[in-house]
Design an enzyme around this catalytic site. Structure first.
Site, PDB file in Angstrom:
ATOM      1  N   HIS A 102      -7.228  -0.013  -0.009  1.00 37.09           N
ATOM      2  CA  HIS A 102      -7.328  -0.135  -1.463  1.00 37.09           C
ATOM      3  C   HIS A 102      -6.992   1.126  -2.229  1.00 37.09           C
ATOM      4  O   HIS A 102      -6.794   1.078  -3.437  1.00 37.09           O
ATOM      5  CB  HIS A 102      -8.750  -0.568  -1.856  1.00 37.09           C
ATOM      6  CG  HIS A 102      -9.765   0.530  -1.741  1.00 37.09           C
ATOM      7  ND1 HIS A 102     -10.325   0.884  -0.535  1.00 37.09           N
ATOM      8  CD2 HIS A 102     -10.312   1.349  -2.667  1.00 37.09           C
ATOM      9  CE1 HIS A 102     -11.175   1.872  -0.727  1.00 37.09           C
ATOM     10  NE2 HIS A 102     -11.180   2.187  -2.010  1.00 37.09           N
ATOM     11  N   ARG A 103      -6.915   2.279  -1.574  1.00 36.71           N
ATOM     12  CA  ARG A 103      -6.732   3.527  -2.321  1.00 36.71           C
ATOM     13  C   ARG A 103      -5.324   3.607  -2.922  1.00 36.71           C
ATOM     14  O   ARG A 103      -4.342   3.239  -2.276  1.00 36.71           O
ATOM     15  CB  ARG A 103      -6.994   4.737  -1.435  1.00 36.71           C
ATOM     16  CG  ARG A 103      -8.460   4.868  -1.066  1.00 36.71           C
ATOM     17  CD  ARG A 103      -8.806   6.211  -0.472  1.00 36.71           C
ATOM     18  NE  ARG A 103     -10.234   6.239  -0.176  1.00 36.71           N
ATOM     19  CZ  ARG A 103     -11.183   6.577  -1.042  1.00 36.71           C
ATOM     20  NH1 ARG A 103     -10.836   6.927  -2.272  1.00 36.71           N
ATOM     21  NH2 ARG A 103     -12.451   6.563  -0.697  1.00 36.71           N
TER      22      ARG A 103
END
Length: 384
Positions: A220-221
């Site tokens: 998700h980063r």
């Protein structure tokens, strides 16, 4: 009658803002409840993560009482969100008449509420202090550094955090090594973990083949999902891995959006990659517990896999949780396909990296915090 018996309870305002906070606050709220009349703990949710269904799922699963106060801030840029939390938090803090404000982790709400409290002369307690990635491109790193600087009492998850804080000029007497409240939550919920067979049934995917084991992926980063070439490399690596072991991939909404935006869905739209919606805590715990390997760019999952003894590959170039590498099951690979695949081959051929559970990751960190904090507040009250 003794002074202790008649003293008013310490009013502690506990802050959560986003899902990573929920797993940290759950055991703390329980520990305060066990303190009886010594503590009056109030839970304030800033609403930084505003998915009502997901928030409810986490609160219910973890046994967290419904927030006493919900600011319902919602999304926004870092500046907008931080400012909104501060603006809405100040009147709530005034009304609470708190003895102390307790913040956890490193999200925007953590820093925003700490800033308001310290400017009003109310002690700030930071749980999970002293963690450093030394990567200031991570917004969480800025939140950690600044929150630690203005906190009156800092509770750390690993002994090395004291070295980080000392280098930044924070006096050792403000720091307490108590262990990891995330592991308190993990240990207390393991018996209720929801495994892959139940998840497959719930999502109508009983056809998914996983008899030889499986890999769990979370991603998700922004550094991994916002760059189309980086995301392509990672998804191609996942596709390669899935030819040997199937991959279970709970998709963060941001990640799903970027995969669609960059036209990369075809790389993982294959039977060996199980794409799922975001999972609740008990589901993620069950998935990790039985996985052969976990690939992630999450900080908390690095800790949870170490506690579970499951090999973990961190898809970042650094970690603020070095103990998971030094003592645990975690290996840093960044987004380098060769490194990731080399670790995967080691898992297949030799079982992967072993490790041990770090000191004080024993399920009792929250009790140590509650007892120490009450004693500290007793001393402050006596000296006033």
């Amino acid at each position: 009658m003794s002074t202790t018996a008649t003293a008013a309870p310490h009013r502690i305002l506990c802050i959560v803002g986003a899902r990573p906070n929920f797993m940290k606050i759950a055991p703390i709220m329980s520990a305060f409840a066990r303190m009886g009349e010594k503590v009056q703990a109030t839970l304030l949710h800033t609403g930084q993560h505003y998915d009502v269904a997901m928030n409810h799922q986490y609160f219910e699963a973890l046994g967290i009482p419904s927030p006493d106060i919900n600011l319902e801030i919602g999304s926004g840029s870092h500046a907008v969100q931080t400012a909104a939390v501060m603006t809405h938090f100040e009147p709530a803090l005034d009304a609470a008449q708190a003895s102390a404000v307790l913040v956890v982790g490193d999200v925007n709400s953590t820093l925003a509420c700490a800033l308001v409290a310290t400017k009003k002369g109310i002690p700030v307690i930071h749980v999970e202090a002293g963690l450093r990635s030394y990567d200031r491109a991570m917004p969480e790193e800025i939140n950690r550094i600044l929150t630690d600087q203005i906190s009156d009492l800092l509770y750390t998850t690993e002994a090395s955090a004291l070295d980080n804080l000392t280098r930044e000029g924070i006096a050792a007497e403000r720091v307490r090594f108590v262990g990891n409240v995330m592991i308190d939550t993990l240990r207390s919920n393991l018996p209720r973990a929801i495994g892959l067979p139940q998840i497959l049934e719930a999502h109508g995917r009983s056809d998914f083949q996983h008899a030889q084991g499986y890999v769990v992926l979370t991603l998700h980063r922004p550094s991994n999902v916002d760059d189309p070439e980086v995301l392509r490399r990672l998804l191609e690596t996942v596709r390669t891995i899935s030819a040997t072991l199937p991959v279970v991939f709970p998709l963060h909404p941001r990640t799903r959006g970027m995969i669609e935006k960059f036209g990369l869905a075809g790389l993982i739209d294959i039977p060996q990659v199980l794409q799922l919606p975001p999972m609740g805590y008990l589901e993620m715990l069950g998935l990790m517990q039985d996985a052969r390997l976990v690939l992630t760019d999450s900080g908390g999952i690095q800790e949870e896999t170490t506690a579970l003894g499951v090999p973990c590959v961190t898809l970042r170039n650094n970690t603020e949780r070095p103990i998971t590498v030094e003592q645990g099951t975690n290996t840093i690979a960044g987004n380098d396909p060769e490194k990731i695949l080399a670790i995967f081959r080691d898992v297949i051929e030799h079982g992967g990296k072993g490790g041990r559970v770090p000191e004080f990751w024993d399920g009792h960190a929250a009790d140590r915090i509650a007892q120490d904090l009450c004693a500290w507040l007793d001393q402050r009250r006596a000296a006033a």
